[in-house]
Write a protein that holds these residues in place. Structure first.
Motif, mmCIF file in Angstrom:
data_model
loop_
_atom_site.group_PDB
_atom_site.id
_atom_site.type_symbol
_atom_site.label_atom_id
_atom_site.label_comp_id
_atom_site.label_asym_id
_atom_site.label_seq_id
_atom_site.Cartn_x
_atom_site.Cartn_y
_atom_site.Cartn_z
ATOM 1 N N SER A 134 -33.541 -60.505 26.736
ATOM 2 C CA SER A 134 -34.434 -60.604 25.568
ATOM 3 C C SER A 134 -34.711 -62.061 25.205
ATOM 4 O O SER A 134 -35.850 -62.421 24.884
ATOM 5 N N PHE B 42 -37.375 -54.762 25.086
ATOM 6 C CA PHE B 42 -36.401 -54.925 26.153
ATOM 7 C C PHE B 42 -34.993 -54.567 25.679
ATOM 8 O O PHE B 42 -34.207 -53.978 26.431
ATOM 9 N N TRP C 89 -34.163 -57.201 36.210
ATOM 10 C CA TRP C 89 -35.071 -57.600 35.128
ATOM 11 C C TRP C 89 -34.718 -58.974 34.574
ATOM 12 O O TRP C 89 -35.600 -59.750 34.229
#
Length: 369
Positions: free
Chosen positions: A184, A222, A237
């Motif tokens: 994030s 996220f 990710w």
């Protein structure tokens, strides 16, 4: 979903297996390093292939920023006619060669690989073979741990499932939370970097407000979705976010948006290196301003004692000049009185009030003789 993306399952699993074979020469083949680095390498390979799309995204985003004032004018002009408004928008895109969907191309192109990796790791978690991953590789992948967390478990996995992989729920929660926070934060910094350094702040447009809103919305999305991602997907990710952040920093430094903070910083760097060709008239104007600034004499700063001495001297001089001025004024007034034969301010020696002044007399009327 498996039918549509089946070929991608084979492609993703094959790439991971090839990298796993490479890293097994250095690390234990059942270790999290071998499988984790295989996932990271998959990300790097995909992002290298997407560089042309990323360049198109940067150009499309820049063009959209430049077109915002014109788009807003069209919306205001045809706000009661939506069809005409759409036609004018499409005409504007065609004239400028801008495609609004170009800014989403990297995300759209990456989504199938992301879904495929998610499904591959999900099959591993369920103990099912997928793609080119057979039973032997499946057992090896299930044993792989990253900082004590298995690749195929999530933040919400039950304690029984986590223990079946030889791990503890606390280790899984700590690792997943740290990775979600880093994911994030990297997304937030990437968006903030775009807003603060690579946007022309002289033009206020709705696009800037949308970007500012996304800067806070994306990290929250996220964080919420991250608790449902397997650890292996979080590795994927987080790696792609870090790659995007570094790639964007390179693009902003080398090719910033005109009028932005990054553009001014780049101009200063080029000017310092002597690589910036400037207009001769602009250079002369700058030199003239600098010369005038250098020749301007600043008043000397005096201490408090000197200022007090200067003030006392000025007061003494004015006191000495005051009697002389009064005496001079009195002398002038006396001379004026003597010359006029009366009080100052009256015509000296002249006729009294009511009498005609001396000079040629007007002849009397015959009837008054």
């Amino acid at each position: 979903m498996d039918t549509i993306l089946g070929p991608l399952y084979y492609a993703v699993s094959w790439i991971i297996v090839q990298f796993h074979s490479l890293y097994s020469l250095v690390f234990d083949e059942d270790s999290g390093w071998a499988w984790g680095l295989s996932i990271v390498s998959l990300v790097v390979l995909i992002r290298i292939c997407l560089i042309p799309l990323f360049v198109k995204q940067i150009k499309a985003t820049r063009n959209m920023q430049a077109l915002q004032p014109k788009m807003k004018a069209i919306q205001e002009r045809y706000k009661s006619d939506k069809q005409r408004q759409s036609e004018e928008m499409m005409k504007l895109y065609k004239e400028t060669g801008t495609n609004p969907l170009s800014s989403c191309l990297p995300i759209l192109a990456q989504s199938p690989f992301f879904i495929s990796l998610y499904q591959v790791l999900n099959h591993i978690a369920q103990g099912k073979t997928v793609g080119v991953i057979d039973q032997q590789l499946l057992a090896s992948a299930r044993e792989a741990h990253i900082f004590g967390a298995p690749l195929s478990v999530t933040f919400l996995s039950s304690a029984e499932k986590v223990e079946s992989f030889g791990a503890t729920l606390l280790d899984v929660r700590v690792v997943t939370v740290v990775m979600i926070v880093l994911m994030s934060l990297s997304q937030f910094y990437t968006q903030r970097q775009l807003m603060t350094k690579n946007v022309d702040l002289s033009v206020k447009t709705p696009f800037m407000q949308q970007q500012k809103m996304l800067m806070y919305v994306f990290p929250i999305i996220f964080a919420v979705l991250g608790i449902n991602f397997p650890v292996g997907v979080l590795v994927y990710w987080l790696t792609t976010n870090v790659w995007t952040m570094g790639q964007q920093m390179f693009i902003i430094r080398r090719n910033p948006t005109p009028g932005s903070v990054a553009f001014k910083q780049r101009q200063e760097r080029l000017r310092a290196k002597g690589k910036l060709k400037e207009d001769p008239a602009e250079v002369e104007a700058k030199k003239a301003v600098e010369a005038a600034r250098a020749n301007r004499q600043q008043p000397k700063r005096q201490t408090k004692a000197k200022r007090q001495v200067a003030g006392t001297t000025a007061t003494t001089d004015s006191t000495e000049q005051k009697p002389s001025l009064e005496k001079k004024q009195g002398t002038d007034a006396g001379e004026a009185k003597d010359a006029k034969g009366g009080k100052p301010g009256q015509a000296g020696g002249g006729p009294k009030s009511g009498q005609r002044k001396s000079g040629p007399q007007r002849p009397k009327h015959p009837s008054k003789k």
